[in-house]
Design a protein around this motif. Structure first.
Motif, PDB file in Angstrom:
ATOM      1  N   GLY A 282       2.422   1.626  -2.514  1.00  0.00           N
ATOM      2  CA  GLY A 282       2.964   1.085  -3.760  1.00  0.00           C
ATOM      3  C   GLY A 282       2.372   1.750  -4.978  1.00  0.00           C
ATOM      4  N   VAL A 283       1.081   2.040  -4.921  1.00  0.00           N
ATOM      5  CA  VAL A 283       0.431   2.737  -6.036  1.00  0.00           C
ATOM      6  C   VAL A 283       1.027   4.131  -6.212  1.00  0.00           C
ATOM      7  CG1 VAL A 283      -1.744   3.733  -6.853  1.00  0.00           C
ATOM      8  CG2 VAL A 283      -1.725   1.445  -5.837  1.00  0.00           C
ATOM      9  N   LEU A 284       1.220   4.845  -5.112  1.00  0.00           N
ATOM     10  CA  LEU A 284       1.818   6.177  -5.190  1.00  0.00           C
ATOM     11  C   LEU A 284       3.232   6.122  -5.754  1.00  0.00           C
ATOM     12  CD1 LEU A 284       0.630   7.742  -1.801  1.00  0.00           C
ATOM     13  CD2 LEU A 284      -0.167   8.315  -4.104  1.00  0.00           C
TER      14      LEU A 284
ATOM     15  N   LEU B 214       9.370  -2.928  -8.388  1.00  0.00           N
ATOM     16  CA  LEU B 214       9.334  -2.641  -6.952  1.00  0.00           C
ATOM     17  C   LEU B 214       7.930  -2.210  -6.522  1.00  0.00           C
ATOM     18  CD1 LEU B 214      10.758  -2.379  -4.267  1.00  0.00           C
ATOM     19  CD2 LEU B 214      11.525  -0.081  -4.934  1.00  0.00           C
ATOM     20  N   GLY B 215       7.295  -1.340  -7.311  1.00  0.00           N
ATOM     21  CA  GLY B 215       5.937  -0.910  -6.987  1.00  0.00           C
ATOM     22  C   GLY B 215       4.964  -2.064  -6.979  1.00  0.00           C
ATOM     23  N   CYS B 216       5.099  -2.970  -7.943  1.00  0.00           N
ATOM     24  CA  CYS B 216       4.244  -4.155  -7.997  1.00  0.00           C
ATOM     25  C   CYS B 216       4.430  -5.012  -6.759  1.00  0.00           C
ATOM     26  CB  CYS B 216       4.558  -4.955  -9.257  1.00  0.00           C
ATOM     27  SG  CYS B 216       3.535  -6.429  -9.470  1.00  0.00           S
ATOM     28  N   ALA B 217       5.686  -5.216  -6.353  1.00  0.00           N
ATOM     29  CA  ALA B 217       5.970  -6.024  -5.166  1.00  0.00           C
ATOM     30  C   ALA B 217       5.343  -5.409  -3.913  1.00  0.00           C
ATOM     31  CB  ALA B 217       7.483  -6.168  -4.979  1.00  0.00           C
ATOM     32  N   ILE B 218       5.414  -4.071  -3.783  1.00  0.00           N
ATOM     33  CA  ILE B 218       4.832  -3.396  -2.614  1.00  0.00           C
ATOM     34  C   ILE B 218       3.317  -3.539  -2.617  1.00  0.00           C
ATOM     35  CG2 ILE B 218       4.513  -1.168  -1.460  1.00  0.00           C
ATOM     36  CD1 ILE B 218       7.249  -0.332  -2.619  1.00  0.00           C
TER      37      ILE B 218
END
Length: 292
Positions: A131-133, A269-273
């Motif tokens: 998610g960070v990537l 989306l990144g936050c959710a991952i």
């Protein structure tokens, strides 16, 4: 969890979410080092009388060496790094990267304390950093004007928090929570004072910048630490860590309302991952419940 405890948890998340907003208000005028130094100095002045009233100064003097280390890794370095990041990235993005702290904590515990990680928790670690990537892949430019160094600073700050958490667990379980909170702020202030004096801004900062620093010190450090350690005692570490999942929600909200920051689909989306991976890594999802 009682309704009162839930209210305190939400209050803590709102306060720590606002810290990223307050850093954005003052970082450009004070600079990262001076802002961090004023933050911990103000928190120290607020917490020391409380510790003295509870006869904790003797413990503070006795445990000064480990508290010096905690002050470096749990306050001085991460506060400077997040203040640096506030110069170029949004409060919402900083808070999402801050949410990787439990992932770093789990990795450090695995490498240092030999805590076993189940396959599901390892999957959680992988998802969290994926998610960070996903968040950083189009922003991680290390050219002038890019956000690469700011993103790296946030991740390094989260790693510092992870190391400090494991150090406290391993070496300081016998030390009172208020002593740890006060000592970490006090020794961080002493460490940051010399560079802060050298880097003091030539132009007097505005009242808005001073207000951001004051709120960081009194609300986001002194008051927040008291709430945090009270919750740890009442509802336990596993429930208290839920604040990690709530901080980005408030940080994004405050950034949108007060700074006009945009929260786009990629960040959502990144936050959710990141948060889903963190929940897996902490064992909050898929954990087998023990029979009563």
């Amino acid at each position: 969890m009682k309704l009162f405890d839930l209210g305190e948890l939400l209050t803590l998340a709102a306060i720590w979410g606002a810290s990223f907003l307050f850093m954005r208000l003052g970082a450009h005028e004070f600079g990262p080092v001076v802002m961090a130094a004023l933050r911990v100095a103000g928190a120290s002045l607020a917490l020391l009388p409380l510790l003295a009233a509870r006869q904790g100064l003797a413990e503070l003097r006795r445990e000064w060496r480990p508290l010096l280390f905690v002050g470096l890794l749990n306050s001085a370095l991460p506060f400077v790094l997040f203040s640096f990041a506030a110069l170029s990235i949004t409060a919402g993005l900083s808070s999402i990267l801050n949410a990787t702290t439990p992932l770093w904590t789990a990795i450090v515990a695995w490498l240092w304390l030999s805590q076993r990680l189940s396959p599901l928790r390892m999957l959680g670690l992988a998802l969290g950093f994926a998610g960070v990537l996903f968040l950083a892949w189009d922003k991680a430019s290390f050219k002038p004007g890019g956000s690469g160094w700011a993103l790296a600073a946030c991740l390094l700050a989260a790693l510092c928090y992870g190391i400090a958490a494991n150090y406290i667990k391993r070496r300081m379980s016998h030390v009172g929570a208020l002593t740890v909170a006060t000592g970490s702020q006090l020794f961080a202030a002493l460490m940051l004072a010399p560079p802060a004096l050298l880097l003091w801004p030539a132009q007097p900062p505005s009242l808005q910048a001073w207000g951001g620093v004051a709120l960081l010190a009194l609300l986001c450090s002194a008051v927040a630490y008291i709430l945090y350690f009270r919750l740890m005692l009442r509802i336990g570490a596993t429930n208290t860590i839920a604040v990690t999942f709530l901080i980005p929600v408030f940080a994004v909200l405050w950034g949108y309302v007060f700074l006009g920051e945009i929260f786009n689909a990629q960040m959502a989306l990144g936050c959710a991952i990141v948060l889903f991976g963190t929940a897996l890594a902490l064992g909050l999802i898929g954990a087998k419940k023990k029979k009563a």
